[in-house]
Enzyme design. Structure first.
Site, PDB file in Angstrom:
ATOM      1  N   LYS A 170      22.029  63.947  23.839  1.00 21.69           N
ATOM      2  CA  LYS A 170      22.861  62.713  23.771  1.00 21.69           C
ATOM      3  C   LYS A 170      24.283  62.879  23.649  1.00 21.69           C
ATOM      4  O   LYS A 170      25.032  62.212  24.109  1.00 21.69           O
ATOM      5  CB  LYS A 170      22.105  61.625  22.213  1.00 21.69           C
ATOM      6  CG  LYS A 170      22.889  60.540  22.241  1.00 21.69           C
ATOM      7  CD  LYS A 170      22.792  59.629  23.260  1.00 21.69           C
ATOM      8  CE  LYS A 170      23.827  58.600  23.076  1.00 21.69           C
ATOM      9  NZ  LYS A 170      23.931  57.501  23.953  1.00 21.69           N
ATOM     10  N   CYS A 209      30.929  54.708  21.140  1.00 17.60           N
ATOM     11  CA  CYS A 209      30.308  55.823  21.144  1.00 17.60           C
ATOM     12  C   CYS A 209      31.062  57.014  21.685  1.00 17.60           C
ATOM     13  O   CYS A 209      31.014  57.998  20.966  1.00 17.60           O
ATOM     14  CB  CYS A 209      29.112  55.592  22.294  1.00 17.60           C
ATOM     15  SG  CYS A 209      27.833  54.490  21.443  1.00 17.60           S
ATOM     16  N   GLU A 211      19.262  56.757  22.428  1.00 15.67           N
ATOM     17  CA  GLU A 211      19.399  55.612  23.459  1.00 15.67           C
ATOM     18  C   GLU A 211      20.544  55.928  24.488  1.00 15.67           C
ATOM     19  O   GLU A 211      21.525  56.298  24.199  1.00 15.67           O
ATOM     20  CB  GLU A 211      19.368  54.483  22.479  1.00 15.67           C
ATOM     21  CG  GLU A 211      19.391  53.221  23.489  1.00 15.67           C
ATOM     22  CD  GLU A 211      18.282  53.120  24.649  1.00 15.67           C
ATOM     23  OE1 GLU A 211      17.280  53.246  24.329  1.00 15.67           O
ATOM     24  OE2 GLU A 211      18.629  53.296  25.691  1.00 15.67           O
TER      25      GLU A 211
HETATM   26  N1  LIG Z   1      26.398  50.478  20.684  1.00 17.11           N
HETATM   27  C1  LIG Z   1      25.649  51.340  21.694  1.00 17.11           C
HETATM   28  O1  LIG Z   1      25.857  50.891  23.057  1.00 17.11           O
HETATM   29  C2  LIG Z   1      24.835  52.660  21.662  1.00 17.11           C
HETATM   30  C3  LIG Z   1      24.261  53.039  22.611  1.00 17.11           C
HETATM   31  C4  LIG Z   1      23.381  54.394  22.407  1.00 17.11           C
HETATM   32  C5  LIG Z   1      23.419  54.730  20.943  1.00 17.11           C
HETATM   33  N2  LIG Z   1      23.918  54.085  19.974  1.00 17.11           N
HETATM   34  C6  LIG Z   1      23.858  54.736  18.815  1.00 17.11           C
HETATM   35  O2  LIG Z   1      22.918  53.903  18.079  1.00 17.11           O
HETATM   36  C7  LIG Z   1      23.113  53.732  16.539  1.00 17.11           C
HETATM   37  C8  LIG Z   1      23.391  52.233  16.420  1.00 17.11           C
HETATM   38  O3  LIG Z   1      24.356  51.838  16.924  1.00 17.11           O
HETATM   39  P1  LIG Z   1      24.899  50.244  17.163  1.00 17.11           P
HETATM   40  O4  LIG Z   1      25.934  49.982  17.867  1.00 17.11           O
HETATM   41  O5  LIG Z   1      23.438  49.297  17.260  1.00 17.11           O
HETATM   42  O6  LIG Z   1      25.310  50.107  15.597  1.00 17.11           O
HETATM   43  P2  LIG Z   1      25.526  48.448  14.866  1.00 17.11           P
HETATM   44  O7  LIG Z   1      26.544  48.801  13.893  1.00 17.11           O
HETATM   45  O8  LIG Z   1      25.657  47.504  15.751  1.00 17.11           O
HETATM   46  O9  LIG Z   1      23.944  48.234  14.120  1.00 17.11           O
HETATM   47  C9  LIG Z   1      23.671  49.187  13.015  1.00 17.11           C
HETATM   48  C10 LIG Z   1      23.020  48.097  11.959  1.00 17.11           C
HETATM   49  O10 LIG Z   1      22.276  48.952  11.094  1.00 17.11           O
HETATM   50  C11 LIG Z   1      22.280  48.218   9.793  1.00 17.11           C
HETATM   51  N3  LIG Z   1      22.121  49.065   8.679  1.00 17.11           N
HETATM   52  C12 LIG Z   1      22.688  50.100   8.470  1.00 17.11           C
HETATM   53  N4  LIG Z   1      22.169  50.650   7.294  1.00 17.11           N
HETATM   54  C13 LIG Z   1      21.133  50.266   7.073  1.00 17.11           C
HETATM   55  C14 LIG Z   1      19.966  50.113   6.018  1.00 17.11           C
HETATM   56  N5  LIG Z   1      19.901  51.309   5.232  1.00 17.11           N
HETATM   57  N6  LIG Z   1      18.865  49.423   6.065  1.00 17.11           N
HETATM   58  C15 LIG Z   1      18.926  48.388   7.219  1.00 17.11           C
HETATM   59  N7  LIG Z   1      19.827  48.022   8.083  1.00 17.11           N
HETATM   60  C16 LIG Z   1      20.952  48.922   7.931  1.00 17.11           C
HETATM   61  C17 LIG Z   1      23.860  47.621   9.768  1.00 17.11           C
HETATM   62  O11 LIG Z   1      23.656  46.280   9.081  1.00 17.11           O
HETATM   63  C18 LIG Z   1      23.847  47.231  11.343  1.00 17.11           C
HETATM   64  O12 LIG Z   1      23.643  45.888  11.600  1.00 17.11           O
HETATM   65  C19 LIG Z   1      24.555  54.631  16.566  1.00 17.11           C
HETATM   66  O13 LIG Z   1      24.114  55.930  16.150  1.00 17.11           O
HETATM   67  C20 LIG Z   1      25.037  54.669  17.802  1.00 17.11           C
HETATM   68  O14 LIG Z   1      25.736  55.823  18.029  1.00 17.11           O
HETATM   69  C21 LIG Z   1      24.589  52.981  20.209  1.00 17.11           C
HETATM   70  O1  LIG Z   2      34.911  54.949  35.464  1.00 14.27           O
HETATM   71  C1  LIG Z   2      35.039  54.446  34.261  1.00 14.27           C
HETATM   72  C2  LIG Z   2      33.767  54.239  33.357  1.00 14.27           C
HETATM   73  C3  LIG Z   2      33.917  53.813  32.137  1.00 14.27           C
HETATM   74  N1  LIG Z   2      35.054  53.714  31.608  1.00 14.27           N
HETATM   75  C4  LIG Z   2      35.227  53.083  30.329  1.00 14.27           C
HETATM   76  O2  LIG Z   2      34.849  53.838  29.473  1.00 14.27           O
HETATM   77  C5  LIG Z   2      34.176  53.135  28.268  1.00 14.27           C
HETATM   78  C6  LIG Z   2      32.615  53.293  28.163  1.00 14.27           C
HETATM   79  O3  LIG Z   2      32.060  52.605  29.081  1.00 14.27           O
HETATM   80  P1  LIG Z   2      30.473  52.572  29.173  1.00 14.27           P
HETATM   81  O4  LIG Z   2      30.039  54.212  29.236  1.00 14.27           O
HETATM   82  O5  LIG Z   2      30.021  51.906  30.592  1.00 14.27           O
HETATM   83  O6  LIG Z   2      29.846  51.843  27.925  1.00 14.27           O
HETATM   84  P2  LIG Z   2      29.197  52.162  26.609  1.00 14.27           P
HETATM   85  O7  LIG Z   2      28.574  50.938  26.352  1.00 14.27           O
HETATM   86  O8  LIG Z   2      30.133  52.864  25.656  1.00 14.27           O
HETATM   87  O9  LIG Z   2      28.122  53.325  27.111  1.00 14.27           O
HETATM   88  C7  LIG Z   2      28.319  54.613  26.902  1.00 14.27           C
HETATM   89  O10 LIG Z   2      28.025  55.172  25.466  1.00 14.27           O
HETATM   90  C8  LIG Z   2      26.650  54.635  24.989  1.00 14.27           C
HETATM   91  C9  LIG Z   2      26.600  54.959  23.541  1.00 14.27           C
HETATM   92  O11 LIG Z   2      26.059  56.094  23.285  1.00 14.27           O
HETATM   93  C10 LIG Z   2      25.662  55.311  25.832  1.00 14.27           C
HETATM   94  O12 LIG Z   2      24.268  54.872  25.446  1.00 14.27           O
HETATM   95  C11 LIG Z   2      26.015  55.090  27.294  1.00 14.27           C
HETATM   96  O13 LIG Z   2      25.089  55.838  28.102  1.00 14.27           O
HETATM   97  C12 LIG Z   2      27.475  55.274  27.651  1.00 14.27           C
HETATM   98  O14 LIG Z   2      27.792  55.068  28.982  1.00 14.27           O
HETATM   99  C13 LIG Z   2      34.482  51.545  28.575  1.00 14.27           C
HETATM  100  O15 LIG Z   2      35.835  51.283  27.978  1.00 14.27           O
HETATM  101  C14 LIG Z   2      34.937  51.607  29.871  1.00 14.27           C
HETATM  102  O16 LIG Z   2      35.826  50.761  30.333  1.00 14.27           O
HETATM  103  C15 LIG Z   2      36.451  53.932  32.449  1.00 14.27           C
HETATM  104  O17 LIG Z   2      37.432  53.617  32.086  1.00 14.27           O
HETATM  105  N2  LIG Z   2      36.113  54.222  33.798  1.00 14.27           N
END
Ligand SMILES: NC(=O)c1ccc[n+]([C@@H]2O[C@H](COP(=O)([O-])OP(=O)(O)OC[C@H]3O[C@@H](n4cnc5c(N)ncnc54)[C@H](O)[C@@H]3O)[C@@H](O)[C@H]2O)c1
Ligand SMILES: O=c1ccn([C@@H]2O[C@H](COP(=O)(O)OP(=O)(O)O[C@H]3O[C@H](CO)[C@@H](O)[C@H](O)[C@H]3O)[C@@H](O)[C@H]2O)c(=O)[nH]1
Length: 460
Positions: free
Chosen positions: A218, A274, A163
């Site tokens: 990723k 992340c 994602e």
């Molecule tokens: N947060 C982001 O913006 C983002 C974006 C892209 C990818 N990711 C990736 O996606 C993954 C999830 O991230 P997130 O931010 O959603 O995490 P999160 O901690 O918000 O959510 C994960 C959830 O999974 C649940 N969980 C864990 N083990 C479980 C199990 N065995 N059965 C049922 N539920 C269970 C937890 O209780 C928790 O609510 C990570 O690998 C992260 O790196 C996160």
């Molecule tokens: O020019 C910039 C852009 C971002 N940031 C900082 O960088 C961090 C991450 O920002 P951003 O990437 O927008 O947010 P995330 O939600 O952490 O998203 C990143 O991490 C996710 C989790 O993996 C990915 O899915 C996304 O594509 C990736 O952008 C934050 O603290 C921002 O303030 C800066 O300081 N300067």
């Protein structure tokens, strides 16, 4: 063609919740059930009051309102969701390991493995298992081994579908993604997932690769994005000593279409769940293959980011006549970026910790982050007792109160609303000289200087 009638998603977090809400909205004929062990989180997803959803993302409430109860369900019954699903997304957390081999760098895959074992145990029909979590390259191999060795002789196809949504813009990123990436071995399984996305994503933006390219892409995408932030932050320090202005430099280089203008905003340092985790993971993987130079190259992105956070805090101390002992610093913002209530790895936490070490007192205002979360973030560091944290840090729900009787204001998050405050009034109620340290280059320097503030920003 493999028909998908039911989807389960394990993990109702920042990714599972919004991603499944959009898939359900766009595929009204598919039942989507998001499950989690965390009953409080699930209850919040089911709350009739949409302001109580566990995740704040602009536009998410409307999507949940549209799909929930129709074909989008939130539940704690993990087993029955697995049992009934044709396709299972694993979207659980994959934090940095805090123990044992790879501590502080490798991804902790215990939650992923637990999911795989549970799927294997429960499944009595063929399943497509989709890695939605961010995982080290070659995790699918381990998943395959667990599923095939402990399962009930049903067929499991594994796909990688990382994602790329960013928090704060999750809904628009999901509705209009730059690309959707699907890695896999079985063309039939890949096509089943392509069909789900194709209901709203143009086909040229859905790319398919082998499993390992998808898993690795990723980590690499995040490493490249974070590298840009560390690169411009490194330049911000050079700007401060040379008289160049980092905003002007960023603009000038960003107009080169080969460089591009995005992700060149100098800041107090990147945060979020992340970037750091995924780069550390990349570093660990490189090391584990004996690629020390590759590991060192990427580790520098983290080193620079840590330096930027400490540099910002040190500049506050130095400017306040080399002591912040007993002085009150107002923090505007605590979340790691605007438009989210997520505080994971937020720069604010580390800046606060450094100032508290110097015996400052801090008053925090953030429009979306709760006091409990702020204290939990500080307590988690273990630098001081939770009593001490509560004594030194106050959390208020009014920015004007936060800034009242402050010696300095530090802007840690770029919330738009901060720009429109009555800065004259804030100035009048502060100790003089009144300092502002803008960690986001958000505020109008000229206006604040005219009011009388001593104004410091990044790279100017
Ligand atoms: N947060 C982001 O913006 C983002 C974006 C892209 C990818 N990711 C990736 O996606 C993954 C999830 O991230 P997130 O931010 O959603 O995490 P999160 O901690 O918000 O959510 C994960 C959830 O999974 C649940 N969980 C864990 N083990 C479980 C199990 N065995 N059965 C049922 N539920 C269970 C937890 O209780 C928790 O609510 C990570 O690998 C992260 O790196 C996160
Ligand atoms: O020019 C910039 C852009 C971002 N940031 C900082 O960088 C961090 C991450 O920002 P951003 O990437 O927008 O947010 P995330 O939600 O952490 O998203 C990143 O991490 C996710 C989790 O993996 C990915 O899915 C996304 O594509 C990736 O952008 C934050 O603290 C921002 O303030 C800066 O300081 N300067």
């Amino acid at each position: 063609m493999r028909k998908i009638n039911k989807i389960a998603c394990i993990g109702a977090g920042y990714v599972g919740g919004p991603t499944m809400a959009v898939i359900a909205q766009r595929n009204p004929n598919i039942d989507v059930t998001v499950v989690d062990l965390n009953a409080i989180r699930i209850a919040a997803w089911n709350d009739a009051d949409l302001t109580k959803l566990p995740i704040y993302e602009p536009g998410l409430d409307q999507i949940v309102a549209e799909a929930r109860g129709r074909n989008l369900f939130f539940s704690t019954d993990v087993e029955s969701a697995i049992d009934q699903a044709d396709m299972i997304f694993i979207s659980v957390n994959t934090p940095t390991k805090t123990y044992g081999k790879g501590k502080g760098q490798a991804a902790d895959l215990k939650f992923i493995e637990l999911c795989a074992r549970q799927i294997a145990r429960v499944a009595t029909t063929d399943k497509i298992v989709v890695e939605k979590s961010t995982l080290p390259v070659r995790t699918a191999e381990a998943l395959k081994s667990i599923l095939h060795n402990t399962g009930n002789n049903v067929k499991f196809d594994i796909l990688s579908n990382p994602e790329f949504l960013a928090e704060g813009t999750a809904v628009s990123d999901l509705q209009n993604p730059d690309r959707v990436l699907i890695g896999g071995e079985s063309q039939e399984a890949i096509q089943a997932l392509v069909n789900i996305y194709a209901t709203w994503v143009p086909s040229e933006r859905i790319i398919t690769t082998n499993l390992w390219s998808s898993e690795l892409s990723k980590l690499v995408a995040n490493a490249f994005l974070a590298q840009r932030v560390s690169s411009i932050n490194a330049i911000s320090e050079l700007c401060e000593v040379t008289g160049a202005d980092v905003n002007e430099v960023a603009h000038a280089i960003g107009m080169d279409s080969r460089i591009g203008s995005k992700f060149l905003k100098a800041s107090v340092g990147f945060g979020g769940s992340c970037f750091q985790k995924d780069i550390l993971n990349l570093v660990y993987i490189a090391k584990s293959y004996g690629l020390q130079e590759v590991a060192d190259y990427w580790e520098q992105v983290i080193i620079m980011n840590d330096h930027q956070k400490i540099r910002f805090a040190d500049n506050i101390i130095k400017t306040l006549y080399n002591t912040v002992n007993g002085k009150n610093i107002a923090f505007l913002g605590w979340s790691f970026k605007k438009d989210t209530n997520d505080t994971r790895e937020s720069a604010a936490i580390y800046v606060a910790d450094h100032l508290l070490d110097e015996q400052a007192t801090i008053t925090v205002y953030d429009p979306k982050v709760t006091a409990e979360q702020i204290y939990a973030d500080l307590d988690y560091l273990g630098t001081r007792t939770s009593e001490e944290n509560r004594k030194l840090v106050k959390v208020v729900n009014d920015p004007y109160i936060a800034c009242q009787d402050a010696h300095a204001i530090a802007v840690l998050t770029e919330w738009d609303a901060f720009k429109t405050y009555n800065w004259k009034l804030i100035y009048e109620n502060m100790y003089k000289p009144a300092f502002v340290f803008d960690g986001r280059n958000l505020l109008d320097k000229k206006q604040l200087n005219e009011i009388g503030f001593q104004f410091y920003s990044i790279g100017q």
